[in-house]
Motif scaffolding. Structure first.
Motif, PDB file in Angstrom:
ATOM      1  N   GLN A  59      49.552  29.400  29.856  1.00  0.00           N
ATOM      2  CA  GLN A  59      49.587  28.850  30.788  1.00  0.00           C
ATOM      3  C   GLN A  59      48.577  29.178  32.163  1.00  0.00           C
ATOM      4  O   GLN A  59      47.717  29.976  31.882  1.00  0.00           O
ATOM      5  CB  GLN A  59      51.065  28.630  31.693  1.00  0.00           C
ATOM      6  N   ILE A  85      58.109  21.724  39.997  1.00  0.00           N
ATOM      7  CA  ILE A  85      58.476  21.653  38.451  1.00  0.00           C
ATOM      8  C   ILE A  85      57.089  22.559  37.841  1.00  0.00           C
ATOM      9  O   ILE A  85      56.098  22.301  38.152  1.00  0.00           O
ATOM     10  CB  ILE A  85      58.137  20.093  37.900  1.00  0.00           C
ATOM     11  N   GLY A  86      57.527  23.603  37.159  1.00  0.00           N
ATOM     12  CA  GLY A  86      56.594  24.450  36.549  1.00  0.00           C
ATOM     13  C   GLY A  86      56.285  25.613  37.250  1.00  0.00           C
ATOM     14  O   GLY A  86      55.198  25.860  38.301  1.00  0.00           O
ATOM     15  N   THR A  87      57.145  26.584  37.398  1.00  0.00           N
ATOM     16  CA  THR A  87      57.072  27.889  38.351  1.00  0.00           C
ATOM     17  C   THR A  87      55.850  28.871  37.941  1.00  0.00           C
ATOM     18  O   THR A  87      55.355  29.272  38.767  1.00  0.00           O
ATOM     19  CB  THR A  87      58.466  28.782  37.847  1.00  0.00           C
ATOM     20  N   GLY A  88      55.610  28.769  36.575  1.00  0.00           N
ATOM     21  CA  GLY A  88      54.417  29.554  36.124  1.00  0.00           C
ATOM     22  C   GLY A  88      54.531  31.068  36.775  1.00  0.00           C
ATOM     23  O   GLY A  88      55.648  31.906  36.537  1.00  0.00           O
ATOM     24  N   SER A  89      53.422  31.453  37.545  1.00  0.00           N
ATOM     25  CA  SER A  89      53.508  32.784  38.170  1.00  0.00           C
ATOM     26  C   SER A  89      54.330  32.877  39.007  1.00  0.00           C
ATOM     27  O   SER A  89      54.611  33.934  39.631  1.00  0.00           O
ATOM     28  CB  SER A  89      51.978  32.979  38.555  1.00  0.00           C
ATOM     29  N   GLN A  92      52.916  29.513  43.701  1.00  0.00           N
ATOM     30  CA  GLN A  92      53.153  28.320  44.391  1.00  0.00           C
ATOM     31  C   GLN A  92      54.527  28.289  44.988  1.00  0.00           C
ATOM     32  O   GLN A  92      54.726  28.017  46.077  1.00  0.00           O
ATOM     33  CB  GLN A  92      53.102  26.837  43.399  1.00  0.00           C
ATOM     34  N   ILE A 106      61.512  25.082  38.519  1.00  0.00           N
ATOM     35  CA  ILE A 106      62.275  24.940  37.201  1.00  0.00           C
ATOM     36  C   ILE A 106      60.929  25.338  36.339  1.00  0.00           C
ATOM     37  O   ILE A 106      59.830  24.804  36.507  1.00  0.00           O
ATOM     38  CB  ILE A 106      62.494  23.532  36.704  1.00  0.00           C
ATOM     39  N   ARG A 108      59.927  26.146  32.005  1.00  0.00           N
ATOM     40  CA  ARG A 108      60.308  26.046  30.822  1.00  0.00           C
ATOM     41  C   ARG A 108      60.171  27.118  29.945  1.00  0.00           C
ATOM     42  O   ARG A 108      61.301  27.407  28.882  1.00  0.00           O
ATOM     43  CB  ARG A 108      59.957  24.827  30.087  1.00  0.00           C
ATOM     44  N   GLY A 133      64.348  25.475  32.286  1.00  0.00           N
ATOM     45  CA  GLY A 133      64.751  24.261  31.717  1.00  0.00           C
ATOM     46  C   GLY A 133      63.762  23.115  31.648  1.00  0.00           C
ATOM     47  O   GLY A 133      62.468  23.396  32.061  1.00  0.00           O
ATOM     48  N   ASP A 134      64.039  21.841  31.395  1.00  0.00           N
ATOM     49  CA  ASP A 134      63.050  20.954  31.493  1.00  0.00           C
ATOM     50  C   ASP A 134      63.058  19.991  32.857  1.00  0.00           C
ATOM     51  O   ASP A 134      63.735  19.391  33.265  1.00  0.00           O
ATOM     52  CB  ASP A 134      63.470  19.702  30.148  1.00  0.00           C
ATOM     53  N   GLY A 135      61.898  20.784  33.394  1.00  0.00           N
ATOM     54  CA  GLY A 135      61.856  20.143  34.929  1.00  0.00           C
ATOM     55  C   GLY A 135      61.455  18.589  34.878  1.00  0.00           C
ATOM     56  O   GLY A 135      61.665  18.064  36.131  1.00  0.00           O
ATOM     57  N   THR A 151      53.746  21.006  39.022  1.00  0.00           N
ATOM     58  CA  THR A 151      52.331  21.621  38.788  1.00  0.00           C
ATOM     59  C   THR A 151      51.869  21.647  37.340  1.00  0.00           C
ATOM     60  O   THR A 151      51.294  22.431  36.926  1.00  0.00           O
ATOM     61  CB  THR A 151      52.539  23.092  39.251  1.00  0.00           C
ATOM     62  N   VAL A 204      47.411  21.927  32.979  1.00  0.00           N
ATOM     63  CA  VAL A 204      48.207  22.351  31.796  1.00  0.00           C
ATOM     64  C   VAL A 204      49.152  21.227  31.600  1.00  0.00           C
ATOM     65  O   VAL A 204      49.596  20.505  32.604  1.00  0.00           O
ATOM     66  CB  VAL A 204      48.946  23.552  31.466  1.00  0.00           C
ATOM     67  N   ASN A 205      49.833  20.958  30.253  1.00  0.00           N
ATOM     68  CA  ASN A 205      50.602  19.844  30.096  1.00  0.00           C
ATOM     69  C   ASN A 205      52.221  20.059  30.547  1.00  0.00           C
ATOM     70  O   ASN A 205      52.467  21.198  30.391  1.00  0.00           O
ATOM     71  CB  ASN A 205      50.595  19.342  28.759  1.00  0.00           C
ATOM     72  N   VAL A 207      55.664  19.517  29.475  1.00  0.00           N
ATOM     73  CA  VAL A 207      56.053  19.439  28.217  1.00  0.00           C
ATOM     74  C   VAL A 207      57.533  18.971  28.268  1.00  0.00           C
ATOM     75  O   VAL A 207      58.487  19.777  29.023  1.00  0.00           O
ATOM     76  CB  VAL A 207      55.932  20.336  27.303  1.00  0.00           C
TER      77      VAL A 207
HETATM   78  N1  SAH Z   1      52.852  26.377  39.875  1.00  0.00           N
HETATM   79  C1  SAH Z   1      52.382  27.349  38.995  1.00  0.00           C
HETATM   80  C2  SAH Z   1      51.486  26.710  37.806  1.00  0.00           C
HETATM   81  C3  SAH Z   1      52.055  26.923  36.402  1.00  0.00           C
HETATM   82  S1  SAH Z   1      51.061  26.152  35.162  1.00  0.00           S
HETATM   83  C4  SAH Z   1      51.899  28.598  39.460  1.00  0.00           C
HETATM   84  O1  SAH Z   1      51.613  28.737  40.883  1.00  0.00           O
HETATM   85  O2  SAH Z   1      51.318  29.740  38.980  1.00  0.00           O
HETATM   86  C5  SAH Z   1      52.416  24.949  34.638  1.00  0.00           C
HETATM   87  C6  SAH Z   1      53.704  25.558  34.226  1.00  0.00           C
HETATM   88  O3  SAH Z   1      54.723  24.411  34.107  1.00  0.00           O
HETATM   89  C7  SAH Z   1      53.568  26.308  33.158  1.00  0.00           C
HETATM   90  O4  SAH Z   1      54.318  27.499  33.346  1.00  0.00           O
HETATM   91  C8  SAH Z   1      54.396  25.651  32.248  1.00  0.00           C
HETATM   92  O5  SAH Z   1      55.206  26.410  31.149  1.00  0.00           O
HETATM   93  C9  SAH Z   1      55.504  24.793  33.112  1.00  0.00           C
HETATM   94  N2  SAH Z   1      56.002  23.530  32.443  1.00  0.00           N
HETATM   95  C10 SAH Z   1      55.581  22.682  31.513  1.00  0.00           C
HETATM   96  N3  SAH Z   1      56.396  21.686  31.395  1.00  0.00           N
HETATM   97  C11 SAH Z   1      57.438  22.043  32.085  1.00  0.00           C
HETATM   98  C12 SAH Z   1      58.768  21.548  32.255  1.00  0.00           C
HETATM   99  N4  SAH Z   1      58.920  20.172  31.356  1.00  0.00           N
HETATM  100  N5  SAH Z   1      59.640  22.129  32.942  1.00  0.00           N
HETATM  101  C13 SAH Z   1      59.458  23.311  33.436  1.00  0.00           C
HETATM  102  N6  SAH Z   1      58.518  23.792  33.590  1.00  0.00           N
HETATM  103  C14 SAH Z   1      57.262  23.171  32.755  1.00  0.00           C
END
Ligand code: SAH
Length: 214
Positions: A59, A85-89, A92, A106, A108, A133-135, A151, A204-205, A207
């Motif tokens: 990611q 949606i997409g906590t990643g690091s 944000q 959230i 995944r 989970g699935d955001g 994100t 990134v996608n 999912v």
């Molecule tokens: N906001 C993050 C960006 C992370 S990249 C930052 O500041 O670092 C996007 C993130 O979304 C990835 O970690 C990926 O695993 C997550 N992601 C993708 N699909 C998701 C879903 N359905 N639910 C939750 N997270 C998801």
């Protein structure tokens, strides 16, 4: 050894203010949050560079300008309930925790969620909660949200996210194909949904049920 504070000041000036990010609170938050702590130790020297960086699970942490642009478009004043949606690091999420009342995020991948949670705790943030989970389904238990930020790129705007916006609420989401998207700002008004295209982006996608298949 990089002077991280100086690097942050330069980033805010040359990448954000110079490109039209004017919300003082957003600039302050990005001046304050130590972005280098959210990336791998080996990449710390590049933490304030003008591009995204790889994190675990293939990611990325978004480019600083994109974080600023998305955050600014939520027009946060400090009391809002915000969903990411997409906590990643977690970077944000930290910016949002500086600017909103409460942050729900959230992710995944459990490993990313746990790591982000521990960094934010160490930095002293208390107004956030991270769930695995699935955001794309949103966070129905705590809806509605004044701001929602996605994100990761999605082929369609997940309907649950629109449904979980409060009246007057704002949603920012990259919509398009797997490699390139447009960033959309959705506003929920009494008259209906308003949609603005903020320009081309590359995420990134997403999912999940309302995003891409694995
Ligand atoms: N906001 C993050 C960006 C992370 S990249 C930052 O500041 O670092 C996007 C993130 O979304 C990835 O970690 C990926 O695993 C997550 N992601 C993708 N699909 C998701 C879903 N359905 N639910 C939750 N997270 C998801």
């Amino acid at each position: 050894m990089v002077n991280f504070k100086k690097a942050r000041e330069r980033m805010v000036q040359s990448q954000l203010a110079a490109r039209g990010v004017h919300d003082e609170r957003v600039l302050e938050a990005m001046l304050k949050v130590p972005r280098h702590l959210f990336v791998d130790e080996a990449l710390r020297d590049q933490a304030y560079s003008d591009h995204p960086l790889p994190i675990a699970e293939k990611q990325t942490i978004s480019q600083p300008y994109i974080v600023a642009l998305m955050t600014e478009s939520l027009k946060l004043k400090g009391t809002e309930k915000v969903l990411e949606i997409g906590t990643g690091s977690g970077y944000q999420s930290a910016i949002l925790a500086e600017l909103a009342g409460r942050v729900f995020s959230i992710e995944r991948y459990p490993e990313l969620g746990y790591r982000a949670n521990s960094i934010l705790r160490k930095l002293g943030y208390k107004n956030f909660i991270i769930r695995v989970g699935d955001g794309s389904l949103g966070w129905p238990d705590d809806a509605p949200f004044d701001g929602i930020i996605v994100t990761a790129g999605t082929p369609q705007i997940p309907q649950p996210l629109i449904d979980q916006l409060s009246m007057g609420g704002r949603l920012v989401v990259p919509v398009g194909d797997r490699l390139a998207q447009d960033l959309f700002l959705i506003r929920r008004e009494a008259e209906g949904i308003e949609k603005t295209n903020l320009g081309a982006v590359r995420f990134v996608n997403l999912v999940g049920k309302w995003g891409w298949k694995e």
